[in-house]
Design a protein around this motif. Sequence first.
Motif, short mmCIF file in Angstrom:
data_model
loop_
_atom_site.label_atom_id
_atom_site.label_comp_id
_atom_site.label_asym_id
_atom_site.label_seq_id
_atom_site.Cartn_x
_atom_site.Cartn_y
_atom_site.Cartn_z
N THR A 1 0.80 -1.07 -0.03
CA THR A 1 -0.05 0.25 -0.07
C THR A 1 0.85 1.28 0.03
O THR A 1 2.15 1.27 0.44
N ARG A 2 0.41 2.39 -0.31
CA ARG A 2 0.97 3.82 -0.47
C ARG A 2 1.48 4.16 1.05
O ARG A 2 2.42 4.40 1.15
N SER A 3 0.50 3.92 1.80
CA SER A 3 0.76 4.22 3.59
C SER A 3 1.96 3.54 3.89
O SER A 3 2.65 3.96 4.65
N GLU A 4 1.99 2.04 3.52
CA GLU A 4 3.23 1.22 4.05
C GLU A 4 4.56 1.74 3.34
O GLU A 4 5.38 1.67 3.87
N ALA A 5 4.34 2.23 1.95
CA ALA A 5 5.50 2.55 1.28
C ALA A 5 6.09 3.99 2.02
O ALA A 5 7.27 4.18 2.17
N ILE A 6 5.04 4.81 2.17
CA ILE A 6 5.43 6.32 2.85
C ILE A 6 6.28 5.80 4.26
O ILE A 6 7.14 6.57 4.61
N ALA A 7 5.64 4.72 4.98
CA ALA A 7 6.39 4.61 6.26
C ALA A 7 7.64 3.96 6.11
O ALA A 7 8.53 4.44 6.98
N ILE A 8 7.85 3.03 5.36
CA ILE A 8 9.06 2.62 5.00
C ILE A 8 10.17 3.59 4.26
O ILE A 8 11.46 3.74 4.99
N PHE A 9 9.67 4.52 3.77
CA PHE A 9 10.73 5.42 3.04
C PHE A 9 10.91 6.31 4.16
O PHE A 9 12.09 6.97 4.19
N ALA A 10 9.98 6.84 5.28
CA ALA A 10 10.42 7.80 6.23
C ALA A 10 11.67 7.05 7.18
O ALA A 10 12.57 7.89 7.29
N ASP A 11 11.81 5.67 7.14
CA ASP A 11 12.99 5.13 8.00
C ASP A 11 14.21 5.19 6.95
O ASP A 11 15.29 5.15 7.49
N HIS A 12 13.88 5.11 5.52
CA HIS A 12 15.03 5.16 4.52
C HIS A 12 15.64 6.50 4.64
O HIS A 12 16.74 6.67 4.71
N LYS A 13 14.92 7.68 4.62
CA LYS A 13 15.20 8.88 4.68
C LYS A 13 15.95 9.19 6.07
O LYS A 13 17.10 9.76 5.90
N ALA A 14 15.44 8.71 7.39
CA ALA A 14 16.37 8.94 8.40
C ALA A 14 17.36 8.22 8.60
O ALA A 14 18.82 8.72 9.20
N LEU A 15 17.55 7.13 8.04
CA LEU A 15 18.84 6.20 8.26
C LEU A 15 19.83 6.93 7.05
O LEU A 15 21.14 7.20 7.41
N GLY A 16 19.31 7.56 5.79
CA GLY A 16 20.04 8.25 4.89
C GLY A 16 20.61 9.62 5.81
O GLY A 16 22.04 9.63 5.52
N SER B 1 9.71 17.49 5.28
CA SER B 1 10.67 17.18 6.25
C SER B 1 11.18 15.99 6.34
O SER B 1 10.47 15.05 5.71
N ILE B 2 12.16 15.60 6.98
CA ILE B 2 12.37 14.44 7.32
C ILE B 2 12.38 13.85 8.93
O ILE B 2 13.07 14.53 9.71
N ASP B 3 11.34 13.19 9.42
CA ASP B 3 11.39 12.56 10.75
C ASP B 3 12.52 11.79 10.85
O ASP B 3 12.45 10.75 10.29
N MET B 4 13.24 12.20 12.03
CA MET B 4 14.26 11.00 12.43
C MET B 4 13.75 10.24 13.34
O MET B 4 14.17 10.42 14.64
N PHE B 5 13.29 9.14 12.98
CA PHE B 5 12.96 8.19 13.73
C PHE B 5 12.06 8.46 14.84
O PHE B 5 12.13 7.88 16.14
N GLY B 6 11.34 9.66 14.68
CA GLY B 6 10.43 10.04 15.80
C GLY B 6 11.11 10.82 16.91
O GLY B 6 10.48 11.29 17.73
N LEU B 7 12.42 10.91 16.78
CA LEU B 7 13.14 11.89 17.70
C LEU B 7 13.06 13.23 17.42
O LEU B 7 12.96 13.91 18.50
#
Length: 193
Positions: free
Chosen positions: A39-54, A116-122
Amino acid sequence: MTETAKHRYSLAAMLFHWVIAVAVIWNWRLAENAEHAATRSEAIAIFADHKALGITILVLTLGRIAWRLTHKIPPLPANYKTWERVLARTTHLVFYILLIGLPIGGWLANSLAGRSIDMFGLFTMPPLPVGENSALAETIFGIHGTGGEIMVYLVALHILGALKHTFFDRDGGIFRMLPFGKVGGAPARTIEP
């Protein structure tokens, strides 16, 4: 200092190397998983972690570069041929370019898309002050994806080189970046072009 110690990286350099290596491979898998999400929402959640890890990889890389600029690195083994020396130096340079360029490019593309980029919720990394331009954001995302593919191939080349030097040349290649094993096991050979 033992012969092995002279040709081995410092523990701090090893730590930077292996943490960044694992993070890069993990981030590649995150991007792949997001591309194939159900799903798109699942992709967005995974990409959020991808961005923070980047962004985390960017910070670690800057730390690694600072360490490298202030600490001597071990010489390449004497048995490396000229082409191996050139390939090793070029590969490391391209790694650094990608380890800095990919996260900055991703951050820039997200900024151009108004995100913006969410850094793992921190905490949140705000968009760069570049204004919004969705067409340019898409172009940079495309370049970012191509750079990611180049990174994957470069990682594979790096692994193959380490295995070649360790098991075929028997000069302890991989042990230069590990706190155990014998480094410099192969007798020095004449360097050939």
